[in-house]
Structure formats: structure tokens, C-alpha cells
Write an enzyme that holds these catalytic residues in place. Structure first.
Site, PDB file in Angstrom:
ATOM      1  N   ASN A 152       0.803  -1.231   0.000  1.00 28.01           N
ATOM      2  CA  ASN A 152       0.000   0.000   0.000  1.00 28.01           C
ATOM      3  C   ASN A 152       0.838   1.285   0.000  1.00 28.01           C
ATOM      4  O   ASN A 152       0.367   2.324  -0.433  1.00 28.01           O
ATOM      5  CB  ASN A 152      -1.054  -0.005   1.114  1.00 28.01           C
ATOM      6  N   LYS A 175      12.323  -7.277   1.627  1.00 29.65           N
ATOM      7  CA  LYS A 175      11.467  -8.085   0.760  1.00 29.65           C
ATOM      8  C   LYS A 175      10.211  -7.261   0.515  1.00 29.65           C
ATOM      9  O   LYS A 175       9.311  -7.189   1.342  1.00 29.65           O
ATOM     10  CB  LYS A 175      11.104  -9.395   1.497  1.00 29.65           C
ATOM     11  N   PRO A 176      10.179  -6.548  -0.659  1.00 26.18           N
ATOM     12  CA  PRO A 176       8.984  -5.738  -0.932  1.00 26.18           C
ATOM     13  C   PRO A 176       7.811  -6.620  -1.350  1.00 26.18           C
ATOM     14  O   PRO A 176       8.010  -7.786  -1.718  1.00 26.18           O
ATOM     15  CB  PRO A 176       9.439  -4.848  -2.096  1.00 26.18           C
ATOM     16  N   ALA A 177       6.614  -6.081  -1.302  1.00 18.99           N
ATOM     17  CA  ALA A 177       5.426  -6.841  -1.717  1.00 18.99           C
ATOM     18  C   ALA A 177       5.529  -7.172  -3.206  1.00 18.99           C
ATOM     19  O   ALA A 177       6.056  -6.379  -3.996  1.00 18.99           O
ATOM     20  CB  ALA A 177       4.174  -6.018  -1.446  1.00 18.99           C
ATOM     21  N   GLY A 229       2.354  -5.490   7.536  1.00 15.53           N
ATOM     22  CA  GLY A 229       1.422  -6.228   6.695  1.00 15.53           C
ATOM     23  C   GLY A 229       0.252  -6.698   7.526  1.00 15.53           C
ATOM     24  O   GLY A 229      -0.062  -6.122   8.577  1.00 15.53           O
ATOM     25  N   GLU A 251       4.140  -4.188  12.475  1.00 13.29           N
ATOM     26  CA  GLU A 251       3.119  -3.170  12.179  1.00 13.29           C
ATOM     27  C   GLU A 251       2.006  -3.891  11.424  1.00 13.29           C
ATOM     28  O   GLU A 251       2.167  -4.215  10.249  1.00 13.29           O
ATOM     29  CB  GLU A 251       3.710  -2.051  11.312  1.00 13.29           C
ATOM     30  N   LEU A 252       0.908  -4.151  12.110  1.00 13.30           N
ATOM     31  CA  LEU A 252      -0.102  -5.037  11.520  1.00 13.30           C
ATOM     32  C   LEU A 252      -1.399  -4.289  11.179  1.00 13.30           C
ATOM     33  O   LEU A 252      -1.390  -3.087  11.030  1.00 13.30           O
ATOM     34  CB  LEU A 252      -0.342  -6.203  12.484  1.00 13.30           C
ATOM     35  N   CYS A 285      -3.620   1.054   6.713  1.00 10.97           N
ATOM     36  CA  CYS A 285      -3.927   0.470   8.018  1.00 10.97           C
ATOM     37  C   CYS A 285      -4.519   1.529   8.931  1.00 10.97           C
ATOM     38  O   CYS A 285      -5.207   1.226   9.888  1.00 10.97           O
ATOM     39  CB  CYS A 285      -2.656  -0.099   8.629  1.00 10.97           C
ATOM     40  N   GLU A 382     -10.887  -5.048   7.874  1.00  3.79           N
ATOM     41  CA  GLU A 382     -10.414  -3.822   7.214  1.00  3.79           C
ATOM     42  C   GLU A 382     -11.050  -3.701   5.833  1.00  3.79           C
ATOM     43  O   GLU A 382     -10.938  -4.622   5.031  1.00  3.79           O
ATOM     44  CB  GLU A 382      -8.895  -3.898   7.012  1.00  3.79           C
TER      45      GLU A 382
HETATM   46  P1  NAD Z   1       0.412  -9.172   3.617  1.00  7.10           P
HETATM   47  O1  NAD Z   1       0.491  -9.542   5.051  1.00  7.10           O
HETATM   48  O2  NAD Z   1      -0.336 -10.049   2.711  1.00  7.10           O
HETATM   49  O3  NAD Z   1       1.865  -9.013   2.999  1.00  7.10           O
HETATM   50  C1  NAD Z   1       2.847  -8.187   3.574  1.00  7.10           C
HETATM   51  C2  NAD Z   1       4.209  -8.650   3.106  1.00  7.10           C
HETATM   52  O4  NAD Z   1       4.447  -9.958   3.621  1.00  7.10           O
HETATM   53  C3  NAD Z   1       4.372  -8.758   1.594  1.00  7.10           C
HETATM   54  O5  NAD Z   1       5.698  -8.408   1.249  1.00  7.10           O
HETATM   55  C4  NAD Z   1       4.140 -10.238   1.337  1.00  7.10           C
HETATM   56  O6  NAD Z   1       4.761 -10.692   0.153  1.00  7.10           O
HETATM   57  C5  NAD Z   1       4.807 -10.851   2.555  1.00  7.10           C
HETATM   58  N1  NAD Z   1       4.327 -12.175   2.915  1.00  7.10           N
HETATM   59  C6  NAD Z   1       3.137 -12.750   2.633  1.00  7.10           C
HETATM   60  N2  NAD Z   1       3.086 -13.992   3.157  1.00  7.10           N
HETATM   61  C7  NAD Z   1       4.262 -14.200   3.796  1.00  7.10           C
HETATM   62  C8  NAD Z   1       4.803 -15.268   4.556  1.00  7.10           C
HETATM   63  N3  NAD Z   1       4.123 -16.386   4.753  1.00  7.10           N
HETATM   64  N4  NAD Z   1       6.038 -15.132   5.073  1.00  7.10           N
HETATM   65  C9  NAD Z   1       6.743 -13.992   4.883  1.00  7.10           C
HETATM   66  N5  NAD Z   1       6.284 -12.950   4.179  1.00  7.10           N
HETATM   67  C10 NAD Z   1       5.051 -13.035   3.647  1.00  7.10           C
HETATM   68  O7  NAD Z   1      -0.175  -7.666   3.623  1.00  7.10           O
HETATM   69  P2  NAD Z   1      -0.526  -6.770   2.364  1.00  7.10           P
HETATM   70  O8  NAD Z   1      -1.779  -7.308   1.768  1.00  7.10           O
HETATM   71  O9  NAD Z   1       0.663  -6.564   1.485  1.00  7.10           O
HETATM   72  O10 NAD Z   1      -0.812  -5.361   3.079  1.00  7.10           O
HETATM   73  C11 NAD Z   1      -2.009  -5.050   3.662  1.00  7.10           C
HETATM   74  C12 NAD Z   1      -1.970  -5.249   5.169  1.00  7.10           C
HETATM   75  O11 NAD Z   1      -0.886  -4.494   5.714  1.00  7.10           O
HETATM   76  C13 NAD Z   1      -3.193  -4.705   5.864  1.00  7.10           C
HETATM   77  O12 NAD Z   1      -3.626  -5.611   6.850  1.00  7.10           O
HETATM   78  C14 NAD Z   1      -2.715  -3.418   6.510  1.00  7.10           C
HETATM   79  O13 NAD Z   1      -3.452  -3.028   7.633  1.00  7.10           O
HETATM   80  C15 NAD Z   1      -1.323  -3.777   6.857  1.00  7.10           C
HETATM   81  N6  NAD Z   1      -0.509  -2.569   7.010  1.00  7.10           N
HETATM   82  C16 NAD Z   1      -0.130  -2.204   8.267  1.00  7.10           C
HETATM   83  C17 NAD Z   1       0.596  -1.049   8.454  1.00  7.10           C
HETATM   84  C18 NAD Z   1       1.023  -0.623   9.834  1.00  7.10           C
HETATM   85  O14 NAD Z   1       1.927   0.192   9.912  1.00  7.10           O
HETATM   86  N7  NAD Z   1       0.447  -1.134  10.902  1.00  7.10           N
HETATM   87  C19 NAD Z   1       0.967  -0.274   7.354  1.00  7.10           C
HETATM   88  C20 NAD Z   1       0.571  -0.661   6.085  1.00  7.10           C
HETATM   89  C21 NAD Z   1      -0.169  -1.835   5.931  1.00  7.10           C
END
Ligand code: NAD
Length: 478
Positions: A152, A175-177, A229, A251-252, A285, A382
Site C-alpha cells: 500500500n 522483501k517488498p510486496a 502487513g 506493524e499489523l 492500516c 479492514e
Molecule cells: P500481507 O500480510 O499479505 O503481505 C505483507 C508482506 O508480507 C508482503 O511483502 C508479502 O509478500 C509478505 N508475505 C506474505 N506472506 C508471507 C509469509 N508467509 N512469510 C513472509 N512474508 C510473507 O499484507 P498486504 O496485503 O501486502 O498489506 C495489507 C496489510 O498491511 C493490511 O492488513 C494493513 O493493515 C497492513 N498494514 C499495516 C501497516 C502498519 O503500519 N500497521 C501499514 C501498512 C499496511
């Protein structure tokens, strides 16, 4: 576009994945492939660890001032290239130009802030009361840090981790998304030019996130994992970190309440909600997810808010006149659409938007729902899209209880002109951050982070650097 980098960045070099694998990155506005990006493997992860291991002693031994100057230079160089960075953000994430420029600036600010923090890492000196021994406490770089970021904020979520890690003296593997690796890759030549030595920052895009990050977390050389994430993935990473006793920063997810009291300045509250809801199209988030308006002012507030929402122009974010770009992918868009249909089937009223457009691109229009029943799924999960779900309340006690009735605790927003009321509600909310008469809390100078299922640790401010430091205490006598 010469800034388009699509290989792994390890030890200051660009290289393909060790098995030659790639994955596609799409433009969410057109659904066309932008490029194929190298998909890092476990072998590549080991190369990153080796590069970081070799780079660590030199980087850690640089004086804080030297590290600070490099970070400062990075801030200046990113600031010079704001348009290039923001165009890339729009291209791979979809967000509109003003959101993208805002993000690029916000990302740059983490380098400036941590350039300044690098030289302010403090220790303390005391005396053990019973023995008279001196207690010397100082901070050391924790070591190799793995940074996992979401889609995001392709630049800012990484910058918020790289800045403090480098300031503290740690090398990183990021490791970026998979949806948005291009912005982070494009930042690497800038960091190189700023003076970051090879191996200090390594970028490992990968389709196999679980196995690649898992291998890094099983390795004894890894000392910190900083993850942003979803709570679901965060829990898996915490399990893996526990097995190897790795320091976690998490940061979830969030489920932010936005509370408009009867005495609020309604115009300011509607403006604040535009930011809290529509910044980044709601894909944040921190996005206002549950909007509670005092029943005596609901009609007037909703009318003001709808007027503002109705003015937003939807389209390809690369057009500067656009306010609302596409969501990042089909899954996110379809989930948003589901939330609206679910709420409506349970009795909610659509006041604006609410219809998934036909055609290419993952668009969803600004939407305002009222009469949203407690059973609507959008109130417990969310939304991550441009949908405002509005409910009413009638007492301070009631609203504190309802706002806290979530497993998340990232951010809450409160609008009132009565400071005593505002402080009372704020202090009773179980959230890591409160926007009191403000729809935006994010700032490099502030400790960003949540409680409950929203995470562990803080990013930004002084606290952000502590995530990448270990405290050492020396007991001595003289
Ligand atoms: P996600 O958890 O699906 O992915 C986040 C990252 O983790 C990505 O780089 C993804 O490739 C990686 N990943 C996925 N599965 C993994 C695994 N099994 N092991 C290791 N890495 C893995 O989240 P998303 O869909 O990219 O982002 C949205 C989420 O992020 C929302 O829940 C949002 O609230 C949260 N978010 C939180 C904050 C914060 O600061 N609290 C900020 C931004 C986004």
C-alpha cells in the site's frame, strides 16, 4: 523508463534470480504487465545474508555522523527525484498523483529524520546502589535485519524501516510486496549515489515470500525482523522469529474508529474524515473503518461529507487531475465490493457510489453508507477501499466501549471542541495512536504503532531506532 529496475539487488549488484524465475507486475489502472521481476529464491536469500554479513562490520564502525550524512544525502536525492518516484508508485500501486507525491515526500522524510537521529543515540551512566559499581549503558547495532513490506506504500513502508536500521548501523535485506517491488528497486541507485556501501541494503523481491523469508528467519545471522502487513502473516512471522529468538517489530492491521461528537466542528470533522478515509484510497492500516457520528448531528455531517466525496474524480492515477485511482488488484477491489453488498443486504443505505464499474482497471468509486448495522462485515474487517461506513451513537461512555470493541488497536480519531471530553475519550481508547481533531497521525517524528492485534514496537521517532539496537550494559568500578 530507465528507472525501471527488475532484478534482485544484492551486494550492490543487479542480478537475475538463481533459478531464472520471474513474476509479473501489473498496472492496476490498465491491467497490463509493466514488467517481469526476478523472483528471489532461498539461494538468493543466502546471498543476501552473506552480503549483509560482510557489510556489517564496516557499516557499524562508521561514525554516527558519517551514517547520518549518507542518510541526509539520500533524503536530498530522493527529494530531487520526487516526480520519478511518485510516477513509479502510481504505475505499480495505482494511487493518484497527489497521494503518490505525498508518499514519496513522506518516504524521503524518514531519511532526513534518521540522519538527525543517527547522531543522538543515547546511553546513560549510573551507580549500583548496593555495590557502588558503575553502570554504563549504551546502544549497539542489533545486526542483520530483514524488512518485509506491504504494497500500500511501496516507498514509505520500506523507508520507515531502512532509515532507522541504517542510522543504528544495521545492514538490511528488504522483501517488498510482490504487487509493488519496482519503487523500492528504483531507490537503490539513489542510495548507492548517497554513499550506502554494497551489501548494506539488499532487495529481494520474490513470489515465494513464505519460503524466502522463512529461510532468512531460520538463519542464526538474522537478528531483527521488521514486518508491516496483515495480522495473519505477522503471526506466522512471529512464530518463525520465536524459534530463532529474533527481535520482532510488527506493524499489523487496523480497524480505526472515527468519532464525531455532538460538539465537533462538523466542517473540520468532514475534512478530517476525507483524509482519514480517502488518503491512499482507503488502502491504509490507518484508514477510518468505523465512523461513529453523534445522532444529533448525523444528518448535517453526512451531508457535508457526501458533498466532498462527490467531488472526487476517478480515473487513471497518472492523470494529475485524478483524485481516485484504481485499487491495487482485483482481489482487493472485489473484497471492497463484497463489503458493500454485504452491508446493504443487512440494511445499510448507499448514499453515494456503491457500484463496481465495468471495464479494465481495478476501480471502485467513493462510497458512503449510512444505517450500517453492527452485523456488517465491513465493521469487523479492514475495508481497505474508498467506502465510508457510518453509524450513530448517543453517549460518551457508549462510544468508548464500541470503539474499543475490536481486536485491533492501531489508530482512532476523535473530533470534539471540548478538550476535556477529547482527552477523556482519547485516554480511554485502547489504541496506540489517536488523532484528536486530526485525520492524519503519520509523521516521522512520531512513534507509529499499535496495541492488541495491531502489532508490537514502534516506527518513526526515537523509538523507531531502538527496534534496531541492542542495549549493552557494562558493570565496572574505578
Ligand atoms: P500481507 O500480510 O499479505 O503481505 C505483507 C508482506 O508480507 C508482503 O511483502 C508479502 O509478500 C509478505 N508475505 C506474505 N506472506 C508471507 C509469509 N508467509 N512469510 C513472509 N512474508 C510473507 O499484507 P498486504 O496485503 O501486502 O498489506 C495489507 C496489510 O498491511 C493490511 O492488513 C494493513 O493493515 C497492513 N498494514 C499495516 C501497516 C502498519 O503500519 N500497521 C501499514 C501498512 C499496511
Amino acid at each position: 523508463m530507465k528507472e525501471l529496475k527488475n532484478q534482485l539487488y544484492i551486494n550492490g549488484e543487479w542480478r537475475p534470480a538463481s533459478d531464472g524465475g520471474t513474476f509479473q507486475v501489473l498496472d492496476p489502472a490498465t491491467e497490463k504487465v509493466i514488467t517481469n521481476v526476478a523472483s528471489g529464491t532461498v539461494d538468493d536469500a543466502m546471498l543476501c545474508l552473506k552480503a549483509a554479513e560482510d557489510a556489517f562490520p564496516l557499516w557499524a564502525s562508521k561514525s554516527p555522523r558519517e551514517r547520518g550524512e549518507i542518510l541526509r544525502k539520500a533524503f536530498e536525492l530522493i527529494t530531487e527525484k520526487l516526480d520519478i518516484i511518485s510516477n513509479l508508485i502510481t504505475l505499480e500501486n495505482g494511487k493518484g498523483a497527489s497521494d503518490a507525491i505525498g508518499e514519496a515526500r513522506y518516504a524521503a522524510e524518514f531519511f532526513r529524520w534518521y540522519a538527525e537521529e543517527a547522531v543522538r543515540s543515547e546511553g546513560h551512566l549510573g551507580m549500583a546502589p548496593s555495590t557502588g559499581a558503575r553502570v554504563l549503558v549504551h546502544q549497539k547495532p542489533a545486526g542483520i535485519s530483514v524488512l518485509v513490506t506491504p504494497w500500500n506504500y511501496p516507498a514509505a513502508m520500506g523507508a520507515r524501516k531502512i532509515g532507522p536500521a541504517l542510522a543504528a548501523g544495521c545492514p538490511v535485506i528488504i522483501k517488498p510486496a510482490s504487487e509493488t517491488p519496482l519503487t523500492m528497486l528504483a531507490l537503490m541507485p539513489i542510495l548507492e549515489k548517497a554513499g550506502v556501501p554494497p551489501g548494506v541494503v539488499n532487495v529481494l523481491p520474490s513470489r515465494s515470500s513464505g519460503s524466502v523469508v522463512g529461510a532468512i528467519l531460520r538463519d542464526r545471522r538474522t537478528k531483527v525482523v521488521s514486518f508491516t502487513g496483515s495480522t495473519e502473516v505477522g503471526r506466522q512471522i512471529l512464530h518463525a522469529a520465536a524459534d530463532n529468538v529474533i527481535k520482532p517489530a510488527m506493524e499489523l492491521g487496523g480497524n480505526a474508529p472515527f468519532i464525531v461528537c455532538e460538539d465537533a466542528n462538523l466542517e473540520a470533522a468532514a475534512d478530517g474524515l476525507m483524509v482519514a478515509k480517502m488518503r491512499n484510497l482507503g488502502e491504509a492500516c490507518t484508514a477510518a473503518n468505523r465512523i461513529y457520528v453523534h445522532e444529533n448531528v448525523e444528518l448535517e455531517f453526512v451531508e457535508r461529507f457526501i458533498k466532498k466525496m462527490a467531488k472526487l474524480k476517478m480515473g487513471n492515477g497518472s492523470d494529475a487531475s485524478i483524485d481516485v485511482g484504481p485499487l491495487v488488484n482485483a482481489e482487493t477491489r472485489d473484497k471492497v465490493d463484497y463489503f458493500v453488498r454485504d452491508a446493504v443486504s443487512k440494511g445499510a443505505k448507499i448514499n453515494l457510489g456503491g457500484k463496481k464499474p465495468e471495464g479494465k482497471g481495478f476501480f471502485y468509486p467513493p462510497t458512503v453508507l449510512t444505517n450500517v448495522p453492527d452485523s456488517a462485515d465491513c465493521l469487523s474487517d479492514e475495508i481497505f477501499g474508498p467506502v465510508a461506513a457510518i453509524q450513530t451513537f448517543n453517549s460518551e461512555m457508549e462510544i468508548i466501549e464500541r470503539a474499543n470493541n475490536t481486536e485491533y488497536g492501531l489508530v482512532a480519531y476523535v473530533y470534539t471542541t471540548d478538550l476535556k471530553r477529547g482527552m477523556n475519550i482519547s485516554e480511554n481508547l485502547e489504541f496506540g495512536m489517536i488523532g484528536l481533531n486530526r485525520g492524519l497521525v503519520s509523521d516521522p517524528a512520531a512513534p507509529f504503532g499499535g496495541v492488541k492485534q495491531s502489532g508490537l514496537g514502534r516506527e518513526g521517532s526515537k523509538e523507531g531506532m531502538l527496534e534496531f539496537q541492542e542495549t549493552q550494559y557494562i558493570s565496572t568500578e574505578w
